[in-house]
Design a protein around this motif. Structure first.
Motif, PDB file in Angstrom:
ATOM      1  N   GLY A  68       0.440  -0.948  -0.589  1.00  0.00           N
ATOM      2  CA  GLY A  68      -0.170   0.187  -0.427  1.00  0.00           C
ATOM      3  C   GLY A  68       0.982   0.979  -0.177  1.00  0.00           C
ATOM      4  N   TYR A  69       0.603   1.569   1.200  1.00  0.00           N
ATOM      5  CA  TYR A  69       1.501   3.804   1.130  1.00  0.00           C
ATOM      6  C   TYR A  69       3.165   3.465   1.299  1.00  0.00           C
ATOM      7  N   TRP A  70       3.081   2.503   2.544  1.00  0.00           N
ATOM      8  CA  TRP A  70       4.785   2.114   2.958  1.00  0.00           C
ATOM      9  C   TRP A  70       5.255   1.085   1.684  1.00  0.00           C
ATOM     10  N   GLY A  71       4.629   0.096   1.870  1.00  0.00           N
ATOM     11  CA  GLY A  71       5.896  -0.834   0.662  1.00  0.00           C
ATOM     12  C   GLY A  71       6.167  -1.411   0.192  1.00  0.00           C
ATOM     13  N   PRO A  72       6.050  -0.084  -0.970  1.00  0.00           N
ATOM     14  CA  PRO A  72       7.137  -0.038  -2.427  1.00  0.00           C
ATOM     15  C   PRO A  72       8.637   0.460  -1.660  1.00  0.00           C
ATOM     16  N   ASN A  73       8.623   1.516  -0.556  1.00  0.00           N
ATOM     17  CA  ASN A  73       9.616   1.878  -0.252  1.00  0.00           C
ATOM     18  C   ASN A  73      10.243   0.831   0.486  1.00  0.00           C
ATOM     19  N   LEU A  74       9.456  -0.038   0.883  1.00  0.00           N
ATOM     20  CA  LEU A  74      10.371  -1.629   1.477  1.00  0.00           C
ATOM     21  C   LEU A  74      11.043  -2.104  -0.002  1.00  0.00           C
ATOM     22  N   VAL A  75      10.501  -2.030  -0.475  1.00  0.00           N
ATOM     23  CA  VAL A  75      10.335  -2.950  -1.886  1.00  0.00           C
ATOM     24  C   VAL A  75      11.929  -2.000  -3.053  1.00  0.00           C
TER      25      VAL A  75
END
Lengths: 358, 358, 358, 358
Positions: free
Chosen positions: C18-25
């Motif tokens: 969602g919001y934060w996931g892409p940053n982790l990816v």
């Protein structure tokens, strides 16, 4: 894995994966309108680094892989500036549309070759004047073009920071292209630059100026001035535009208030041209000290708008906002500045051979 | 009512109670070392307004009242600039020490007359270069003079705001004297200005430039540049000094952090003069990106320090920090700038006839 | 294509795109120490969007694909907060190390379950308190831990902006976890929070406070206060730390000067505890008004340091800086704040069951 | 020398020539509507210092000189706070109108005595709530009163700096009166404070809080919060007002942009009071992210407007904007805050006995 939309995307490649290349890779691969097929760099490990370890995008150190790929319709060139012309020309001759990182080329002569080649081959040649696609500059352009700013009295821009000394160019060629490209899209026809004066200093004795001041005389009596500096301890990115109706301050480092519009200005009863300056001078100058307003701007990344314009101009077979001619006009001013600097800041007139398409 | 200390105070008068006069009145009457006897203005009501309704200070519209008062030893002149020479000369010839508001005079020729007269009569002639007495400039002078800044690479100052257009002078003569006076006390002997180039714009067609750019070439290869502007919606008062050892940023509108020192700089192995620029250029340039520090400065009003220096120079029979010669050096640059502007920014060499006393 | 180094990378998956996931990816795929195998989201198109159209990373909407993959040794959980416990527990029980986005869980009870499970299974449980890994907080922690700040007198933090109203939590649970997590790593043992008072306002009548003030009483007489606000027109991210030796101001929105150290402080002769306040009060308080300094901080992205610490704690079999217990301590304060707010700001004591590992 | 206008000026005296007195002397002697006759201080040299060495204003250390002077119609009291009541009462009983520096008195009881005495004697009693007369607060009052801000959601003010520790009062009594006085003139009747909660910290062990947080519950569900602090390395003077229509940010230390208005806000369909919070919560909250505007404010000194209002209320026989009752309301909140602080921040209801006159 090709999704339906990318099937219709424009096949693309990025040549040069140094400083700017990775940004092109990120934005092109993020655009649904593009199908990024290759990243090419003489140092293939840099190309690989640009796409990352989980990518299906091809990497190569051989430009031929790009040129002979029939699915590549357009190429973004981000190689060192002195190679722009050679690489871009090869791409054009291979029938590819070309987006070139600024500056368009190393010399006006080279730039003209590119512009002519693109014209002859009916291909799009676009210069990546990224700043011109920021929401701030787009808004400034709108304000000026729609007359909200009025006549341009002056444009003062400061672009200074502690920069890396370039081994082969001076601070004008490194930083001023940004300001000149912005002026090129912002200034209306009646305020075109007509002459250039440049003052550079080389206090480090490197053979290249690292502090520079550029003055452009504008049609209609206005002036545009740029301060570029590699030796400033603070980073400043500010442009002030003084108009007869409103004044604009653009502070690119202040995200909460990038653009400020001032209703401040000077009213002076406009005299007939026959009237002498003395007479005008004696008239009372009245001041309007008005309010400030700061429009909300989108935080969209400019480079994605660059790609969007590149794709649109290819699809619509039209010149992009910042076409090869725009890049050429910037080169002409830079060369004139170099001449002026060598003549202790003498004012060098600009010959206007390159018409605007917008 | 004369208290013991004022009995020993220096008898003073202020001539001119317009814009600046009241500040002189306030600071001189607040100084225990002075005994303010007269405020003189052709419009006596302005003189009265300057001393207020409860004052014992004499007011007059007749300069003779001042000149023939044997108890008046020193006069502060704050009349319109084109009358400075006449008024100051009358005071000197009456045997009074003189403090003149900037600019010292209307022309270099007039200024020389004042300097010579003061020298012949053995009187103090001081120019009220107020900014030179701010805690910030005093600290900058110390930093430069004690070598903490190193060699001066560049000085960039911006002095812009929405100003009142002057009826008889351009923006250079109105605002640049501040920056030139500051440079005069700050720059070390080996970085004196040697040539001037000026670019002015008169977009309002008033006959006088209201936007101006001044470039000073410094001995040793450095440069000093000043941007003065009456048409800026925002007020900016910033000076950046780039040195070989440290960099200084003075933002006079930021009271919480007026002065910032940066340990940032560029290291380059100094080459013998015989060495060519090409060779030096090839050497690696190493960067020091250091910390910032902001010294605490006193908030003392500069004008009170001006009065203090005026009094001290009278008592000690010495030249003040900003003596007539300093005012003369500023006038020389302003006249050279006017010449340069009329020649499209041509670089005008400065003849150095006026030696420093400090 | 697997390069040698990724062969030795830790197999990872990201759950929640969602919001934060892409940053982790982005950060995990950019880390040479990781081998990102899966991105999982109930909405697989979001997972696909997170990896992009040119990726070899697996995407799925079935958490089982992640749990049963023997090559996945660690999982980053970025699902909605109320599902953290369930998802994280499933990952732990599948033998995976877990990094959970803040807050650790929806309740202290849930959080304790996670901490116990990780302890029993000998797995790393880390809370993604991103701000704790910013260069600024790392430097503040160093300054405080090494005694340069002295005794903590107060910590005042403001975290306000025009935020999206959350449908199921108030502004304390949305924003305060950042400040509480920062306090948890910065405050020394002798300045631990001992009691909480909270004042919240719900002027919109949504049932949840959107303006909140949190006061923490610290051991030793200090205080920590946080202002969280969803209805502020301006974005502010400032923390001031007042110490007996120095004061620190952290303005996270000022990249050119994120951290300022002040030598300012108050000196007061320390009195024996037997001495009465009246006596101490009568003593003269002396002021030190000192200089400001701003250290240069790296601009490294905090989340990459989070991943680095997660990897290091797995490899070294140790608790990470922000382990499950840190997340638990934050939850305890948040629950106490909720109780206080319901009791009109009554002061609620904190029971300290959760020891620190650092 | 008495000019015609001063003949009709109101005869005045200033009692107390310490920190604030000289400012009163400067502004009263600068007002054509006043005739300043005396400056009185127990230390006559301070009185003499306040009028300067060239003044015709009488100085004395005997309050009787002031009280028995029939030409003194009004007195400005700037003595230490704990003597306000005694001195002001003596002036009232001598038939003089009185302007008292904030706080009105040392206790509510004392303040009530002053208010009653002034009412009985038909004299003007005004409290010098200087900030209420700044152009910024006047504009904020207008914006709120005319409904441009809408319902008051919250008011957050920060008044912190490195202050001198007061020997006999805490930071609330020193700094909060400013914010409370401002709230008193700005807040509309439907948003009056109804309860107070205060958290103070005394990390220096002086017996008085030097860090304080004050929360005011407002009628209608809004909240007002003030942070006062003597131990802050940076000076902050900011007030944010969140309304249903617009938001206002007042930064008193930013002269170029003291007041900012934001069209930002939160729209939520207003529900009938019968409707439950749950229902309202489920409705979509829509955001308006609008532009910023900063009105131009005059730079007039507030204290001159205070004198103007004092004179006008005497001439018109009406209550001034900040009358004794306003001062009393501020005292009531300060006393309630002291009680709350002693009870660990318990919420203390405010009894509203003091009606507004405007």
């Amino acid at each position: 894995m090709t999704t339906p939309e990318t099937a219709h995307g424009i096949g693309m490649a990025v040549i040069g994966a140094g400083y700017w290349g990775p940004n092109l890779v990120r934005n092109i691969s993020g655009s649904a309108a593009c199908d990024l097929r290759w990243v090419c760099d003489l140092d293939v490990s840099r190309a690989r680094g640009a796409v990352g370890r989980y990518s299906t995008i091809g990497v190569t150190d051989d430009i031929e892989d790009v040129l002979r790929d029939p699915n590549v319709q357009a190429v973004a060139v981000a190689t060192p500036a002195h190679t722009h012309a050679e690489v871009a020309l090869a791409c054009l001759e291979a029938g590819k549309h070309v987006l070139v990182e600024k500056p368009l080329a190393w010399t006006v002569a080279e730039g003209e070759k590119l512009v002519d080649a693109a014209a002859d081959l009916g291909l799009v040649l676009m210069c990546d004047h990224t700043y011109c696609y920021t929401p701030a500059v787009q808004e400034i352009r709108r304000l000026v073009r729609e007359g909200e700013v009025g006549d341009i009295h002056y444009v003062d821009s400061v672009r200074i920071n502690l920069g890396l000394l370039q081994p082969d160019i001076d601070v004008f060629w490194d930083l001023a292209p940004h300001d000149l490209a912005i002026l090129d899209v912002v200034l209306p026809a009646q305020s075109r630059p007509v002459a250039v004066s440049a003052q550079g200093a080389d206090p480090l004795g490197t053979g290249f100026a690292c502090v520079g001041y550029l003055t452009l005389r504008l049609e209609g009596g206005g002036v545009a001035h740029t301060h570029v500096n590699w030796l400033s301890p603070t980073k400043i990115r500010t442009t002030i535009i003084g108009g007869s109706e409103r004044m604009v301050v653009w502070d690119d480092l202040n995200p909460s208030q990038r653009l400020c519009l001032y209703d401040k200005g000077v009213d002076i009863v406009d005299g007939s041209s026959s009237e002498s300056a003395e007479v005008r001078r004696d008239r009372t100058v009245s001041y309007r000290s008005g309010d400030l307003s700061a429009p909300t701007l989108s935080e969209r990344e400019a480079l994605s708008a660059v790609i969007e314009e590149f794709v649109a101009s290819i699809r619509e077979g039209r010149a992009p906002l910042t076409d090869g001619r725009a890049g050429l006009r910037v080169l002409q001013i830079l060369e004139a500045a170099t001449v002026s600097m060598r003549q202790d800041g003498a004012t060098i007139p600009l010959v206007h051979g390159v018409e605007h398409h917008h």
